[in-house]
Design an enzyme around this catalytic site. Sequence first.
Site, PDB file in Angstrom:
ATOM      1  N   SER A  71       0.796  -1.242   0.000  1.00 40.75           N
ATOM      2  CA  SER A  71       0.000   0.000   0.000  1.00 40.75           C
ATOM      3  C   SER A  71       0.818   1.277   0.000  1.00 40.75           C
ATOM      4  O   SER A  71       0.276   2.346  -0.292  1.00 40.75           O
ATOM      5  CB  SER A  71      -0.943   0.015   1.196  1.00 40.75           C
ATOM      6  OG  SER A  71      -2.083  -0.771   0.925  1.00 40.75           O
ATOM      7  N   LYS A  74       0.513   3.411  -3.012  1.00 39.62           N
ATOM      8  CA  LYS A  74      -0.684   4.227  -3.254  1.00 39.62           C
ATOM      9  C   LYS A  74      -0.371   5.724  -3.210  1.00 39.62           C
ATOM     10  O   LYS A  74      -0.970   6.515  -3.936  1.00 39.62           O
ATOM     11  CB  LYS A  74      -1.754   3.902  -2.212  1.00 39.62           C
ATOM     12  CG  LYS A  74      -2.263   2.459  -2.270  1.00 39.62           C
ATOM     13  CD  LYS A  74      -3.139   2.137  -1.065  1.00 39.62           C
ATOM     14  CE  LYS A  74      -3.738   0.738  -1.106  1.00 39.62           C
ATOM     15  NZ  LYS A  74      -4.516   0.415   0.122  1.00 39.62           N
ATOM     16  N   TYR A 196      -3.043  -2.246 -10.510  1.00 35.95           N
ATOM     17  CA  TYR A 196      -3.021  -2.070  -9.049  1.00 35.95           C
ATOM     18  C   TYR A 196      -2.221  -3.191  -8.390  1.00 35.95           C
ATOM     19  O   TYR A 196      -1.350  -2.928  -7.536  1.00 35.95           O
ATOM     20  CB  TYR A 196      -4.451  -2.054  -8.505  1.00 35.95           C
ATOM     21  CG  TYR A 196      -4.511  -2.107  -6.999  1.00 35.95           C
ATOM     22  CD1 TYR A 196      -4.868  -3.294  -6.349  1.00 35.95           C
ATOM     23  CD2 TYR A 196      -4.167  -1.013  -6.221  1.00 35.95           C
ATOM     24  CE1 TYR A 196      -4.884  -3.378  -4.965  1.00 35.95           C
ATOM     25  CE2 TYR A 196      -4.185  -1.084  -4.837  1.00 35.95           C
ATOM     26  CZ  TYR A 196      -4.540  -2.267  -4.212  1.00 35.95           C
ATOM     27  OH  TYR A 196      -4.546  -2.346  -2.835  1.00 35.95           O
ATOM     28  N   TYR A 248      -4.825   4.515   7.936  1.00 37.28           N
ATOM     29  CA  TYR A 248      -6.170   3.922   7.988  1.00 37.28           C
ATOM     30  C   TYR A 248      -6.877   4.207   9.326  1.00 37.28           C
ATOM     31  O   TYR A 248      -6.913   5.358   9.768  1.00 37.28           O
ATOM     32  CB  TYR A 248      -6.096   2.401   7.752  1.00 37.28           C
ATOM     33  CG  TYR A 248      -5.321   2.015   6.524  1.00 37.28           C
ATOM     34  CD1 TYR A 248      -4.158   1.266   6.606  1.00 37.28           C
ATOM     35  CD2 TYR A 248      -5.740   2.428   5.261  1.00 37.28           C
ATOM     36  CE1 TYR A 248      -3.447   0.909   5.478  1.00 37.28           C
ATOM     37  CE2 TYR A 248      -5.029   2.077   4.124  1.00 37.28           C
ATOM     38  CZ  TYR A 248      -3.881   1.320   4.240  1.00 37.28           C
ATOM     39  OH  TYR A 248      -3.163   0.965   3.116  1.00 37.28           O
ATOM     40  N   VAL A 266       1.059  -3.762   4.032  1.00 42.32           N
ATOM     41  CA  VAL A 266       1.004  -5.087   4.686  1.00 42.32           C
ATOM     42  C   VAL A 266       2.308  -5.858   4.468  1.00 42.32           C
ATOM     43  O   VAL A 266       2.496  -6.930   5.020  1.00 42.32           O
ATOM     44  CB  VAL A 266      -0.195  -5.933   4.195  1.00 42.32           C
ATOM     45  CG1 VAL A 266      -1.496  -5.401   4.740  1.00 42.32           C
ATOM     46  CG2 VAL A 266      -0.215  -6.078   2.694  1.00 42.32           C
TER      47      VAL A 266
HETATM   48  O1  DON Z   1      -4.773  -4.847  -2.012  1.00 43.27           O
HETATM   49  C1  DON Z   1      -4.302  -5.259  -0.948  1.00 43.27           C
HETATM   50  O2  DON Z   1      -5.012  -5.690  -0.017  1.00 43.27           O
HETATM   51  C2  DON Z   1      -2.776  -5.203  -0.776  1.00 43.27           C
HETATM   52  N1  DON Z   1      -2.128  -5.326  -2.072  1.00 43.27           N
HETATM   53  C3  DON Z   1      -2.365  -3.900  -0.133  1.00 43.27           C
HETATM   54  C4  DON Z   1      -2.984  -3.674   1.240  1.00 43.27           C
HETATM   55  C5  DON Z   1      -2.073  -2.936   2.205  1.00 43.27           C
HETATM   56  O3  DON Z   1      -0.872  -2.868   2.044  1.00 43.27           O
HETATM   57  C6  DON Z   1      -2.750  -2.336   3.411  1.00 43.27           C
HETATM   58  N2  DON Z   1      -1.828  -1.557   4.218  1.00 43.27           N
HETATM   59  N3  DON Z   1      -1.590  -1.805   5.395  1.00 43.27           N
END
Ligand code: DON
Length: 313
Positions: A71, A74, A196, A248, A266
């Site tokens: 993430s 982003k 994405y 978040y 993550v």
């Molecule tokens: O789309 C997803 O769920 C993961 N590729 C990215 C989510 C993420 O990194 C949330 N951050 N803590």
Amino acid sequence: MTSLPENLLSTLPEFLTELHQRYIDLDEGKVANYIPELAKVDPSLFAICIVTVDGQVYPVGDWEHIFTIQSISKVFMHGLALEDHGREFLLTKVGVEPTGDAFNAIILDEASKRPYNPMVNAGAIATTSLIKGHNPTERLNRMLEMFRRYIGHDIHIDMSVFTSERTTGNRNRAMAYLMLNFGMIDQRVDENLDLYFQQCSLMVNCQDLAVMAATLANHGINPITAETAISPGYIKDMLSVMYTCGMYNFAGEWAYRVGIPAKSGVCGGIIGVVPNQIGIGVFSPLLDFRGNSVRGVKVCEALSDYLQLHLFE
Ligand code: DON
């Protein structure tokens, strides 16, 4: 020149080494496993890096280990979408409101039908859907070139993680079709989701994270290569959204305790930006229940206290 006090800069290497030692045995949290490939990471990995806006680099721990950016990507895709479409159009497709919900909540703003912000998965998918290009290859190459400017060297996609995300990403697929229904993204659903998943699967190390953060701290100019990564006029937009939404449903407590624009992933990475001073990168895959790195949050709290980084300090 960074405006960090010289006495703090001179003791920074020792402080970072001490900070790494302080939390190296902290083994609370779990590695992400909803993307099966991510569950293979070594949970003991732990790195910290600070890069100043005049190009000084302070790495410690496993800073050379590469991992997928997830993430954290982003933030930079938000900047690219701003350059492609401008602030006002982007606001018709994605809001800038924190949700207080988890990063993967399947929710849209009831009134506008927009995803709440570019940091949650729904908003990120909508943002990435707006990246210009005549075909998937052109869009991918534009993205890779943008990240190269921020990091200062070429980077690649971990195809195992990309495939793992693409295979299991049905929650993101549901968000995408919900947004298609309300006209927030166009009909190229699979192409947009692939882009994405590719952005989330880009491979970086902890020093790369700190260089990217320092580029944002340095008005969009990479402090190592002196290359411009993003028009300086959009830095305000990116840092504002990081500050209010980047962590978040921990964003409020983060603003209270740490007080700097940040973004988690993550993968176990966190970046922090201190305008005109430093970029911070931390990497430790053990996550709390919100999906933020347990050691990463502790390190950033300690750095904020030691370097007096809080916005309202
Ligand atoms: O789309 C997803 O769920 C993961 N590729 C990215 C989510 C993420 O990194 C949330 N951050 N803590």
